[in-house]
Enzyme design. Structure first.
Site, PDB file in Angstrom:
ATOM      1  N   LYS A  25       0.837  -1.217   0.000  1.00 17.91           N
ATOM      2  CA  LYS A  25       0.000   0.000   0.000  1.00 17.91           C
ATOM      3  C   LYS A  25       0.860   1.251   0.000  1.00 17.91           C
ATOM      4  CE  LYS A  25      -2.003  -1.155   3.831  1.00 17.91           C
ATOM      5  NZ  LYS A  25      -1.285  -2.430   4.007  1.00 17.91           N
ATOM      6  N   GLU A  35       1.677   4.862  11.253  1.00 15.11           N
ATOM      7  CA  GLU A  35       2.562   3.991  10.481  1.00 15.11           C
ATOM      8  C   GLU A  35       3.989   4.065  11.028  1.00 15.11           C
ATOM      9  OE1 GLU A  35       1.744   1.770   7.542  1.00 15.11           O
ATOM     10  OE2 GLU A  35       0.156   1.953   9.018  1.00 15.11           O
ATOM     11  N   ARG A  36       4.889   3.341  10.395  1.00 15.78           N
ATOM     12  CA  ARG A  36       6.266   3.237  10.886  1.00 15.78           C
ATOM     13  C   ARG A  36       7.001   4.570  10.759  1.00 15.78           C
ATOM     14  NH1 ARG A  36       4.649  -0.731   7.769  1.00 15.78           N
ATOM     15  NH2 ARG A  36       4.658  -2.896   8.499  1.00 15.78           N
TER      16      ARG A  36
END
Length: 474
Positions: free
Chosen positions: A176, A202-203
Site C-alpha cells: 500500500k 505507520e512506521r
C-alpha cells in the site's frame, strides 16, 4: 525528533486547574467552581515534572468542575496536583505557506528540528463545516476532470478525477505504502497542485524515508506533512487526520487543487477505538467504537471539489486486518469511497507489482460520461478478459492448459499477458527492482491493452511483458 517545551512563570500564573488523577493516558483535571470548565475537545496544557509540555484534550464532563481528558503526549512524570491551563479553544495549528516542506505533529508542534513555523495565523483542527475557510455553499464541480497518475492499472481501470476519494486496500506487506509513494512522486511532478501527506499510525522509518526522498527529488517545497506515528498515543494518531484536513482546506481556500494522501486510515479508526476503550465506553458488537461510522463520515465529508475553485483529491491507504475484506472498519471506509483498489497477496506471491486484484477492485468513475466511450470499452474488455481467466484458472490447475478449447486457450494466454503488462517499474522502488521507474501516459497503456486483446502479441510469451512501461513495437 519531538520538541521539548519548558514551562515558564507566565504560564504557571495562568493555570486554573489541577490534575486530579492519572490513569495511563487518561487524565482527570479538576477546576475551581468559579472557573470556566473547558468544553469537549478543548485543549488543556500542563507540564510534567521534567518540564515536558503535555497536551490534553477534553473528552467528558465527569462532575462539577471535573473533566476527563485524553493525553496526546506521553504522561510520564506527570504529577498529581500539577497545574493546568484551560486554553478555552480546541487544538490549534499554525497554518500558511510556511507549512510547505515542514513536518507537524497532531498538536501543531514541528517534528523536523527546523524551528518555529513562519505562519501568520493559527486555526483549530476541529471546526463545524460551516466555519471551514472555503465556501461550502458553492456547488461541486459539475464537469469531471481526470487526474492522470502515470500508473497503467489505475489510469485504465480505476481512473481518478479531481475531488474524488480513492482507497488502496490491502493486508500487511501488500505494498500500500509503495503505491502511495509512487502516486506522490508521479502526481506532484506532473501536476502543478499542492500535496498534503498525513502519516497515521505507520512506521517512523517510512515517514523519515519519505521526508528525505522528497527533499532529494526537490519536491519537499510542494508538500505539507503531518505525522502521528505508531510510537505516539492513540489520541495523537486519531487527531492527526484533522491536522491533514485543516492543511488541505487551507490550500483549497486558495483555489488550489490539493492532493491529500492518508497512510493509513485504518490506524485512525484504531486510534479512536483505543481512546474509546480508555474512556470505558461500551464497544459495539464488532469490538469497534460505537461511533465508527460517524467518525469515518466526518473525515470524508471534508473531501470535495468546488465549481470555479480548487479541489481536494484524497488517496487513502487502508490496512485490511487478517486480509478480511468484511471487517467492519474496512466496510465503513469502503462505503464512503469513489473507488476501491484491492491489493492481492496471491499476486504478490506471483511477483505481480502493483498487486492489484482487478476483480475485487471497483471504481464509480469508470463511466462513459466521465472517461469517454473508447476508454470505457477498452477497460470493460480488459475486466472481462481477467474474469474469464479467473474462471478458467481452476480448470487449468486440474487438467492443464492443453485440454481447453482453442478459444479458451487464446483468452487465457492473453489474460496472462495483460497481468504481466500491467506490472510497472516504480521510481520509489528502483533500489529493490534495479529497473528505472517509468511514468506511463494513459494513451500508451490503452494502446498496449488493445493490441494484446486484439492478438497482435499472440506469438510472444507473457514474461516478455513483465515490468515494461509501454508495450513493445510490433
Amino acid at each position: 525528533m519531538d520538541q521539548v517545551v519548558f514551562r515558564t512563570t507566565l504560564e504557571i500564573k495562568k493555570n486554573t486547574g489541577r490534575v486530579a488523577s492519572v490513569q495511563g493516558l487518561v487524565v482527570d483535571v479538576r477546576f475551581l467552581e468559579d472557573e470556566e470548565v473547558p468544553a469537549v475537545y478543548d485543549c488543556i496544557e500542563t507540564f510534567a515534572f521534567d518540564g515536558r509540555r503535555i497536551v490534553l484534550q477534553t473528552a467528558e464532563h465527569v462532575g462539577p468542575g471535573l473533566v476527563k481528558c485524553v493525553s496526546l503526549t506521553e504522561t510520564l512524570n506527570l504529577q498529581l496536583g500539577a497545574p493546568c491551563t484551560n486554553t478555552k479553544k480546541p487544538i490549534t495549528i499554525p497554518i500558511g505557506d510556511g507549512c510547505f516542506g515542514r513536518v507537524m505533529d497532531s498538536s501543531g508542534n514541528p517534528l523536523d528540528n527546523a524551528g518555529p513555523y513562519q505562519c501568520p495565523t493559527t486555526v483549530p483542527i476541529r471546526r463545524p463545516l460551516e466555519q471551514v475557510t472555503f465556501d461550502l455553499k458553492k456547488k461541486a464541480r459539475e464537469t469531471p476532470e481526470i487526474l492522470e497518475t502515470g500508473i497503467k492499472y489505475i489510469d485504465l481501470l480505476y481512473p481518478m478525477i479531481k475531488g474524488s476519494k480513492m482507497g488502496i486496500l490491502g493486508g500487511a506487506g501488500c505494498g500500500k505504502t509503495i503505491v502511495i509513494l509512487e502516486l506522490i512522486n508521479n502526481i506532484v511532478r506532473s501536476h502543478s497542485g499542492a500535496c498534503v501527506f498525513t502519516g497515521i499510525g505507520e512506521r517512523i522509518r517510512e515517514g523519515n524515508e519519505l521526508f528525505f526522498e522528497l527533499a532529494e527529488n526537490q519536491l519537499l517545497s510542494k508538500v505539507m506533512l503531518a505525522f502521528g506515528q505508531m510510537d505516539q498515543p492513540p489520541g495523537a494518531r486519531a487527531e492527526v487526520v484533522n491536522v491533514g484536513l485543516t492543511m488541505a482546506e487551507y490550500l483549497l481556500s486558495k483555489n488550489k487543487d490539493v492532493l491529500l494522501f492518508m497512510d493509513n486510515l485504518y490506524r485512525f479508526i484504531q486510534g479512536g477505538q483505543e481512546v474509546s476503550t480508555l474512556l470505558g465506553r461500551v464497544p459495539a458488537e464488532t469490538g469497534y467504537q460505537p461511533t465508527l461510522a460517524s467518525e469515518v463520515n466526518t473525515v470524508q465529508e471534508h473531501i470535495r471539489s468546488v465549481e470555479g475553485g480548487g479541489s481536494i483529491t484524497a488517496i487513502q491507504a487502508v490496512y485490511v486486518p487478517a486480509d478480511d475484506m468484511t471487517d467492519p472498519a474496512v466496510v465503513a471506509i469502503s462505503a464512503t469511497l469513489d473507488g476501491v483498489i484491492v491489493l492481492s497477496r496471491d499476486l504478490i506471491q506471483r511477483g505481480i507489482y502493483p498487486a492489484i486484484d482487478p476483480l475485487q477492485s471497483s471504481c464509480t468513475n469508470l463511466d462513459t460520461n466521465v472517461i469517454g466511450r473508447h476508454h470505457y470499452e477498452v477497460a470493460q474488455e480488459v475486466i472481462q478478459c481477467f474474469s474469464k481467466h479467473h474462471a478458467l484458472k481452476r480448470i487449468v490447475a486440474v487438467i492443464g492448459l492443453e485440454e481447453l478449447s482453442k478459444e479458451d486457450q487464446k483468452i487465457y494466454k492473453r489474460a496472462d499477458k495483460l497481468y504481466h503488462f500491467m506490472t510497472q517499474p516504480f521510481t520509489v522502488s528502483e533500489i529493490f527492482t534495479g529497473k528505472k521507474g517509468e511514468y506511463v501516459p494513459l494513451e500508451d497503456g490503452m494502446i498496449g491493452c488493445e493490441r494484446i486483446l486484439r492478438g497482435d502479441y499472440d506469438h510472444m510469451q507473457a514474461q516478455d511483458f513483465y515490468m515494461l512501461g509501454r508495450a513493445p513495437k510490433i
